[in-house]
Motif scaffolding. Structure first.
Motif, short mmCIF file in Angstrom:
data_model
loop_
_atom_site.label_atom_id
_atom_site.label_comp_id
_atom_site.label_asym_id
_atom_site.label_seq_id
_atom_site.Cartn_x
_atom_site.Cartn_y
_atom_site.Cartn_z
N ASP A 173 0.85 -0.99 0.09
CA ASP A 173 -0.05 -0.04 0.12
C ASP A 173 0.88 1.34 -0.09
O ASP A 173 0.68 2.18 -0.62
CB ASP A 173 -0.95 0.11 0.96
CG ASP A 173 -2.09 -0.98 1.21
OD1 ASP A 173 -2.43 -1.37 0.00
OD2 ASP A 173 -2.65 -1.46 2.24
N ALA A 174 1.84 1.21 0.84
CA ALA A 174 2.91 2.50 1.12
C ALA A 174 3.43 2.64 -0.30
O ALA A 174 3.56 3.58 -0.75
CB ALA A 174 3.80 2.28 1.96
N TYR A 175 3.87 1.61 -0.89
CA TYR A 175 4.78 1.59 -2.27
C TYR A 175 3.70 2.27 -3.27
O TYR A 175 4.06 3.11 -3.92
CB TYR A 175 5.02 0.23 -2.79
CG TYR A 175 5.78 0.20 -3.98
CD1 TYR A 175 7.21 0.76 -4.10
CD2 TYR A 175 5.31 -0.22 -5.21
CE1 TYR A 175 7.76 0.78 -5.37
CE2 TYR A 175 5.93 -0.11 -6.26
CZ TYR A 175 7.13 0.39 -6.40
OH TYR A 175 7.87 0.32 -7.80
N TYR A 176 2.59 1.97 -3.31
CA TYR A 176 1.79 2.28 -4.24
C TYR A 176 1.52 4.06 -4.04
O TYR A 176 1.33 4.64 -5.21
CB TYR A 176 0.22 1.80 -4.47
CG TYR A 176 -0.69 2.49 -5.30
CD1 TYR A 176 -0.61 2.25 -6.70
CD2 TYR A 176 -1.86 3.01 -4.57
CE1 TYR A 176 -1.52 2.71 -7.38
CE2 TYR A 176 -2.57 4.12 -5.37
CZ TYR A 176 -2.45 3.64 -6.82
OH TYR A 176 -3.20 4.38 -7.89
N ARG A 177 1.25 4.38 -2.90
CA ARG A 177 1.16 5.68 -2.57
C ARG A 177 2.35 6.53 -3.00
O ARG A 177 2.37 7.69 -3.49
CB ARG A 177 0.80 5.95 -1.15
CG ARG A 177 -0.72 5.45 -0.52
CD ARG A 177 -0.92 6.11 0.88
NE ARG A 177 -0.14 5.55 1.95
CZ ARG A 177 0.11 4.51 2.20
NH1 ARG A 177 -1.03 3.44 2.34
NH2 ARG A 177 1.05 4.27 3.45
N ALA A 195 -7.35 5.78 -5.99
CA ALA A 195 -7.01 6.29 -4.60
C ALA A 195 -6.26 5.24 -3.68
O ALA A 195 -5.46 5.70 -3.03
CB ALA A 195 -8.43 6.76 -4.03
N THR A 196 -6.49 3.85 -4.06
CA THR A 196 -5.82 3.14 -3.23
C THR A 196 -5.43 1.94 -3.96
O THR A 196 -5.61 1.80 -5.19
CB THR A 196 -6.60 2.19 -2.37
OG1 THR A 196 -7.83 1.78 -3.03
CG2 THR A 196 -7.55 3.45 -1.43
N LEU A 197 -4.34 1.05 -3.51
CA LEU A 197 -3.90 0.07 -4.08
C LEU A 197 -4.92 -0.93 -4.63
O LEU A 197 -4.89 -1.51 -5.86
CB LEU A 197 -2.86 -0.87 -3.33
CG LEU A 197 -2.21 -1.82 -3.88
CD1 LEU A 197 -1.34 -1.60 -5.26
CD2 LEU A 197 -1.28 -2.77 -2.88
N ALA A 198 -5.92 -1.18 -3.74
CA ALA A 198 -7.23 -2.08 -4.12
C ALA A 198 -7.90 -1.50 -5.44
O ALA A 198 -8.15 -2.36 -6.34
CB ALA A 198 -8.04 -2.26 -3.18
#
Length: 300
Positions: A173-177, A195-198
């Protein structure tokens, strides 16, 4: 964060040249906090794993050009046949400065990319997948920029997972952000980014299931260069692993459309090759970096 559209040289202010030529060591950059990312960030950890760009670069580009309009832009606006690998090395240099450089270096790279995107545009000369002849395309199109960005996120995570180690869900999740911040520096509008990894993974699944992502003749031309053209001298040792990894990391449908063979029997040779590259990766990248143009040239 397009990998293959074009290349641009960023003019430097002479007052900064001496400071920039006194390059910080990688250890100093890893510890620095004057950029967009902290030493403990996941993007720095992933970026510090040379197998990710070495074995993830091929599948990333083939995923990118599986969008027919991206493929058209690459074929008609770059000298990919003669300059592909030097262009890739310039891209790696630019991404390195975004992740490990200071904010001024990052912004200069972003400005250069946005400037060149303004000039990469045209219309398709023939039907490509679901797109009729005459379809307009532009490197600054948020939809195309998002797809190219998505291929980098997707292949980086897949390469890290397969060749380096496991990231915890919160780390992914952090990597995606963090990669979303990189995308914004390169000009992807914030509203275009999931907005999110999902949500991002849902976007990728939907695109891969839809008709727009398909392998066309321009994409096959790029793939031929990537998979069959001789690598630069410092990188020739990774050729077998590079070709196997490209097949392994592509979605099965696109692998078949590109005509790439893959079976369970290929998994062991790939694992052994990747293990050998862990030892060779840093010297290979250093040698290749010396063979590439200075880092003032940013590829997009």
């Amino acid at each position: 964060m397009p990998l293959s559209w074009h290349a641009v040289t960023v003019p430097r202010d002479p007052s900064h040249e001496e400071e920039l030529n006194r390059a910080r060591t990688h250890a100093e950059r890893m510890a620095s906090r004057d950029g967009y990312f902290a030493p403990e960030s996941v993007i720095r950890r992933v970026g510090n794993s040379p197998l990710v760009p070495l074995l993830g670069g091929g599948p990333a580009v083939l995923l990118q050009v599986a969008h027919p309009l991206v493929a058209a832009g690459v074929v008609h606006h770059s000298d990919y046949r003669n300059d592909l690998w030097r262009r890739l090395l310039r891209t790696l240099q630019a991404l390195y400065l975004i992740v490990y450089g200071n904010k001024e270096e990052a912004e200069r790279a972003g400005e250069a990319v946005r400037a060149v995107h303004a000039h990469v545009r045209g219309r398709t000369s023939e039907p490509l997948g679901p797109f009729p002849a005459g379809t307009p395309y532009a490197a600054s199109d948020p939809d195309l920029m998002l797809w190219v960005h998505a291929t980098l996120v997707e292949t980086s995570l897949a390469a890290y997972r397969r060749f380096v180690g496991r990231l915890e869900p919160d780390e992914e999740d952090a990597y995606y952000r963090e990669m979303a911040l990189v995308a914004r520096v390169f000009g992807v509008p914030s509203p275009a980014l999931p907005a999110t990894l999902a949500e991002f993974r849902g976007y990728v699944r939907a695109r891969l299931a839809g008709p727009e992502i398909c392998v066309t003749l321009p994409a096959r031309e790029v793939a031929t260069v990537i998979l069959q053209a001789p690598l630069p001298a410092p990188l020739r040792l990774l050729a077998p692993a590079h070709r196997l990894a490209t097949a392994a990391l592509l979605p099965a449908r696109l692998r078949e459309e590109y005509g790439l063979g893959w079976s369970r029997a290929d998994a062991l040779p790939l694992a052994l090759a990747a293990r050998s590259l862990r030892v060779l990766a840093v010297p290979l990248l250093r040698a290749a970096g010396r063979a590439a143009p200075p880092s003032r040239a940013y590829a997009t």
